[in-house]
Motif scaffolding. Sequence first.
Motif, PDB file in Angstrom:
ATOM      1  N   UNK A   1       0.768  -1.231   0.000  1.00 57.14           N
ATOM      2  CA  UNK A   1       0.000   0.000   0.000  1.00 57.14           C
ATOM      3  C   UNK A   1       0.797   1.277   0.000  1.00 57.14           C
ATOM      4  N   UNK A   2       2.124   1.189  -0.275  1.00 56.92           N
ATOM      5  CA  UNK A   2       2.934   2.407  -0.309  1.00 56.92           C
ATOM      6  C   UNK A   2       2.796   3.140  -1.637  1.00 56.92           C
ATOM      7  N   UNK A   3       2.301   2.455  -2.665  1.00 54.97           N
ATOM      8  CA  UNK A   3       2.051   3.061  -3.969  1.00 54.97           C
ATOM      9  C   UNK A   3       0.660   2.656  -4.442  1.00 54.97           C
ATOM     10  N   UNK A   4       0.009   3.563  -5.174  1.00 60.47           N
ATOM     11  CA  UNK A   4      -1.217   3.247  -5.893  1.00 60.47           C
ATOM     12  C   UNK A   4      -0.886   3.226  -7.375  1.00 60.47           C
ATOM     13  N   UNK A   5      -1.468   2.285  -8.113  1.00 63.99           N
ATOM     14  CA  UNK A   5      -1.232   2.202  -9.550  1.00 63.99           C
ATOM     15  C   UNK A   5      -2.321   2.985 -10.269  1.00 63.99           C
ATOM     16  N   UNK A   6      -1.908   3.924 -11.115  1.00 60.25           N
ATOM     17  CA  UNK A   6      -2.838   4.751 -11.865  1.00 60.25           C
ATOM     18  C   UNK A   6      -2.827   4.286 -13.322  1.00 60.25           C
TER      19      UNK A   6
ATOM     20  N   UNK B   1      -2.784   4.177 -17.278  1.00 56.58           N
ATOM     21  CA  UNK B   1      -2.171   5.135 -18.203  1.00 56.58           C
ATOM     22  C   UNK B   1      -3.202   5.900 -19.013  1.00 56.58           C
ATOM     23  N   UNK B   2      -4.445   5.431 -19.024  1.00 53.56           N
ATOM     24  CA  UNK B   2      -5.494   6.122 -19.772  1.00 53.56           C
ATOM     25  C   UNK B   2      -6.541   6.732 -18.853  1.00 53.56           C
ATOM     26  N   UNK B   3      -6.184   6.929 -17.592  1.00 56.87           N
ATOM     27  CA  UNK B   3      -7.140   7.487 -16.638  1.00 56.87           C
ATOM     28  C   UNK B   3      -7.478   8.938 -16.944  1.00 56.87           C
ATOM     29  N   UNK B   4      -8.754   9.311 -16.787  1.00 52.10           N
ATOM     30  CA  UNK B   4      -9.178  10.686 -17.042  1.00 52.10           C
ATOM     31  C   UNK B   4      -8.474  11.681 -16.125  1.00 52.10           C
ATOM     32  N   UNK B   5      -8.092  11.227 -14.948  1.00 50.54           N
ATOM     33  CA  UNK B   5      -7.460  12.127 -13.984  1.00 50.54           C
ATOM     34  C   UNK B   5      -6.098  12.612 -14.456  1.00 50.54           C
ATOM     35  N   UNK B   6      -5.488  11.949 -15.444  1.00 48.37           N
ATOM     36  CA  UNK B   6      -4.170  12.350 -15.927  1.00 48.37           C
ATOM     37  C   UNK B   6      -4.193  13.712 -16.604  1.00 48.37           C
ATOM     38  N   UNK B   7      -5.333  14.089 -17.193  1.00 42.91           N
ATOM     39  CA  UNK B   7      -5.415  15.407 -17.815  1.00 42.91           C
ATOM     40  C   UNK B   7      -5.203  16.512 -16.787  1.00 42.91           C
ATOM     41  N   UNK B   8      -5.899  16.413 -15.660  1.00 48.29           N
ATOM     42  CA  UNK B   8      -5.747  17.407 -14.597  1.00 48.29           C
ATOM     43  C   UNK B   8      -4.337  17.359 -14.025  1.00 48.29           C
ATOM     44  N   UNK B   9      -3.817  16.153 -13.822  1.00 52.58           N
ATOM     45  CA  UNK B   9      -2.471  16.008 -13.285  1.00 52.58           C
ATOM     46  C   UNK B   9      -1.452  16.731 -14.158  1.00 52.58           C
ATOM     47  N   UNK B  10      -1.557  16.509 -15.482  1.00 52.93           N
ATOM     48  CA  UNK B  10      -0.561  17.079 -16.392  1.00 52.93           C
ATOM     49  C   UNK B  10      -0.626  18.605 -16.413  1.00 52.93           C
ATOM     50  N   UNK B  11      -1.831  19.161 -16.386  1.00 45.37           N
ATOM     51  CA  UNK B  11      -1.968  20.613 -16.389  1.00 45.37           C
ATOM     52  C   UNK B  11      -1.342  21.220 -15.138  1.00 45.37           C
ATOM     53  N   UNK B  12      -1.479  20.544 -14.012  1.00 39.66           N
ATOM     54  CA  UNK B  12      -0.856  21.031 -12.776  1.00 39.66           C
ATOM     55  C   UNK B  12       0.655  20.905 -12.856  1.00 39.66           C
TER      56      UNK B  12
ATOM     57  N   UNK C   1      -3.767  12.875  -9.770  1.00 40.93           N
ATOM     58  CA  UNK C   1      -3.393  11.602 -10.390  1.00 40.93           C
ATOM     59  C   UNK C   1      -4.163  10.444  -9.783  1.00 40.93           C
ATOM     60  N   UNK C   2      -4.382  10.500  -8.495  1.00 35.77           N
ATOM     61  CA  UNK C   2      -5.097   9.414  -7.825  1.00 35.77           C
ATOM     62  C   UNK C   2      -6.599   9.569  -7.928  1.00 35.77           C
ATOM     63  N   UNK C   3      -7.047  10.756  -8.311  1.00 39.45           N
ATOM     64  CA  UNK C   3      -8.485  11.016  -8.345  1.00 39.45           C
ATOM     65  C   UNK C   3      -8.878  11.703  -7.061  1.00 39.45           C
ATOM     66  N   UNK C   4      -9.220  12.957  -7.140  1.00 37.42           N
ATOM     67  CA  UNK C   4      -9.435  13.761  -5.935  1.00 37.42           C
ATOM     68  C   UNK C   4     -10.540  13.208  -5.035  1.00 37.42           C
ATOM     69  N   UNK C   5     -11.461  12.441  -5.592  1.00 29.55           N
ATOM     70  CA  UNK C   5     -12.590  11.952  -4.796  1.00 29.55           C
ATOM     71  C   UNK C   5     -12.366  10.562  -4.218  1.00 29.55           C
ATOM     72  N   UNK C   6     -11.144  10.045  -4.382  1.00 29.67           N
ATOM     73  CA  UNK C   6     -10.917   8.655  -4.000  1.00 29.67           C
ATOM     74  C   UNK C   6     -10.137   8.485  -2.702  1.00 29.67           C
TER      75      UNK C   6
END
Length: 221
Positions: free
Chosen positions: A130-135, A137-148, A175-180
């Motif tokens: 549980x030290x890492x979460x796997x995101x 590569x096609x997750x919608x959250x990556x768009x927000x991550x990249x802009x930041x 990257x992890x999804x703000x609501x998760x």
Amino acid sequence: HKSIILVLKKDPKYTLGLVLNRPCATQVSLKGDSKLAARHGGPYAISVANQKPLVWLHYNHPGLMDADVGDPISATNRNGIWSCSAQDVETAINMGLASFDDFLAVEGVSLWRTDEPNPTKRLENEVENGYFDIIPSDGDCLNDMWEILKKQNQFGTEEYIDDSIQLGSLAWEAAAGASKAPLAAGGAVYRTIQGSSLSIGDLSEDALRKWVRAFLYANMS
């Protein structure tokens, strides 16, 4: 702590990755373009003859993807993160395909030995614990991550360091999804230290700020 790691390669010997959300004091420019802050990808150096040891990245950029600028990291998703060379970046900018700020520059890499004798130090074991979460590569959250992440490209005075750390945390959350509730290990970072009102998360945040100032921005005036 709160680091976004892009896995570049995995084979029977090692896993190679880049930390994306930790800009450092290294300034990067290409033939007069405005400077941006390179990212600290990890503690291991990349050796490339007659070139700056940088990995260049772009993400989901139609013009760059249509022109095949570099190569996609994922073999199954062309709309994700791509890696390219400094020459690729310079050519794309000269052709008007993108701006300098559409790219991230990363120096150094992170490395995990697949055959590490101590199993607790293997990346797979760290994920299982549980030290890492796997995101994906096609997750919608990556768009927000990249802009930041692109907002961290600016380079300023010492006051910028706190902004950089804050943006790094926001990118991590995106990257992890703000609501998760993306915190790993069963929310352990919320636990308080016995006899104190401080949580493990508070101490981790303070340690991160001190580490960034000491090791990534030590040469800033």
